[in-house]
Design a protein around this motif. Sequence first.
Motif, mmCIF file in Angstrom:
data_model
loop_
_atom_site.group_PDB
_atom_site.id
_atom_site.type_symbol
_atom_site.label_atom_id
_atom_site.label_comp_id
_atom_site.label_asym_id
_atom_site.label_seq_id
_atom_site.Cartn_x
_atom_site.Cartn_y
_atom_site.Cartn_z
ATOM 1 N N ILE A 44 0.856 -1.182 0.000
ATOM 2 C CA ILE A 44 0.000 0.000 0.000
ATOM 3 C C ILE A 44 0.891 1.231 0.000
ATOM 4 O O ILE A 44 1.841 1.318 0.792
ATOM 5 C CB ILE A 44 -0.916 0.031 1.238
ATOM 6 C CG1 ILE A 44 -1.837 -1.192 1.250
ATOM 7 C CG2 ILE A 44 -1.745 1.311 1.265
ATOM 8 C CD1 ILE A 44 -2.631 -1.329 2.519
ATOM 9 N N GLN A 45 0.598 2.166 -0.891
ATOM 10 C CA GLN A 45 1.339 3.428 -0.895
ATOM 11 C C GLN A 45 0.556 4.457 -0.093
ATOM 12 O O GLN A 45 -0.630 4.688 -0.354
ATOM 13 C CB GLN A 45 1.544 3.931 -2.319
ATOM 14 C CG GLN A 45 2.394 5.188 -2.367
ATOM 15 C CD GLN A 45 2.670 5.645 -3.784
ATOM 16 O OE1 GLN A 45 2.495 4.888 -4.717
ATOM 17 N NE2 GLN A 45 3.100 6.881 -3.942
ATOM 18 N N LEU A 46 1.213 5.041 0.884
ATOM 19 C CA LEU A 46 0.570 6.036 1.734
ATOM 20 C C LEU A 46 0.686 7.408 1.076
ATOM 21 O O LEU A 46 1.792 7.924 0.915
ATOM 22 C CB LEU A 46 1.236 6.061 3.110
ATOM 23 C CG LEU A 46 1.233 4.735 3.871
ATOM 24 C CD1 LEU A 46 2.012 4.866 5.168
ATOM 25 C CD2 LEU A 46 -0.184 4.275 4.148
ATOM 26 N N THR A 101 4.130 0.552 2.133
ATOM 27 C CA THR A 101 4.158 -0.286 3.322
ATOM 28 C C THR A 101 3.373 -1.554 3.049
ATOM 29 O O THR A 101 2.724 -1.695 2.017
ATOM 30 C CB THR A 101 3.599 0.470 4.541
ATOM 31 O OG1 THR A 101 3.855 -0.286 5.723
ATOM 32 C CG2 THR A 101 2.104 0.715 4.391
ATOM 33 N N ILE A 102 3.443 -2.489 3.971
ATOM 34 C CA ILE A 102 2.853 -3.814 3.762
ATOM 35 C C ILE A 102 1.845 -4.092 4.860
ATOM 36 O O ILE A 102 2.099 -3.817 6.035
ATOM 37 C CB ILE A 102 3.948 -4.905 3.773
ATOM 38 C CG1 ILE A 102 4.963 -4.654 2.645
ATOM 39 C CG2 ILE A 102 3.344 -6.290 3.638
ATOM 40 C CD1 ILE A 102 6.152 -5.580 2.680
ATOM 41 N N ALA A 103 0.695 -4.628 4.470
ATOM 42 C CA ALA A 103 -0.291 -5.100 5.444
ATOM 43 C C ALA A 103 -0.119 -6.607 5.574
ATOM 44 O O ALA A 103 -0.200 -7.337 4.588
ATOM 45 C CB ALA A 103 -1.707 -4.762 4.982
ATOM 46 N N LEU A 104 0.129 -7.082 6.791
ATOM 47 C CA LEU A 104 0.359 -8.504 7.043
ATOM 48 C C LEU A 104 -0.624 -9.020 8.081
ATOM 49 O O LEU A 104 -0.909 -8.340 9.067
ATOM 50 C CB LEU A 104 1.785 -8.744 7.549
ATOM 51 C CG LEU A 104 2.933 -8.504 6.571
ATOM 52 C CD1 LEU A 104 4.266 -8.696 7.279
ATOM 53 C CD2 LEU A 104 2.836 -9.448 5.388
ATOM 54 N N SER A 105 -1.132 -10.215 7.857
ATOM 55 C CA SER A 105 -2.009 -10.872 8.817
ATOM 56 C C SER A 105 -2.124 -12.335 8.437
ATOM 57 O O SER A 105 -2.159 -12.669 7.244
ATOM 58 C CB SER A 105 -3.407 -10.235 8.805
ATOM 59 O OG SER A 105 -4.342 -11.068 9.479
#
Length: 229
Positions: free
Chosen positions: A2-4, A11-15
């Motif tokens: 995801i670009q802020l 950045t990266i969303a992890l789950s």
Amino acid sequence: MIQLPQTGRKTIALSPHLLPSVAICDPELTLGLPPVLTAGTGMDALAHCIESYLSTTFHPICDGIALEGIRYVTRGLEPSVQDGSDRDARRSMMMGALLGGISFHKGLGVIHSLSHALGGEGRAHHGTLNAILLPHALRFNLEAARPRLAVLAAQLGLGRSGDGPGHLISLSEILLARLPLPHRLGEVDGLDRDRIPHYARLAMLDHCHRTNPRPCDEQAMAELLQAAW
């Protein structure tokens, strides 16, 4: 990824809930991929394997996976770019990409921190940025990672008459020259040389360089970008 928009950072969303239970790795799904995207994504896979092997994290399993991934990628990359219908080459690339994706659980390095920083500008392709940065990052890491670079060179049959790491750097330059990709950052649309200090600051905020074999600071990031421009 995801670009802020507030900062331009990626950045990266992890789950655990985002992890698929099954991954279908079918090389026939890539037969229509154009040569330039085949080259860019292929070099991304190669960068994953190389950077994860050079990462300072101790993980012998990922090391073995990275070495095998390099064997597959270097076998299939140029043939799949030259003939996208070559199923054997596409199969090698699919396996190399899969192994590279597994291996970088060990961590990556300065190439990815820089490409993440640059990738927030324009529409620069991530794998293409990695391809351009690869020889410069290898040269930057040479003295800090010479034994591991020698192993990578030996995996590719290089260095039998000496200086495997140097031959590996030369091979990365030759490979880039033979692919239908930009060879310098200045050839990539949307990038601005005057913004190198900004890119260097963003690269330092990225987590990937933390496992780079040679410690990085903002000045080193800027010098690497200048060298690749």
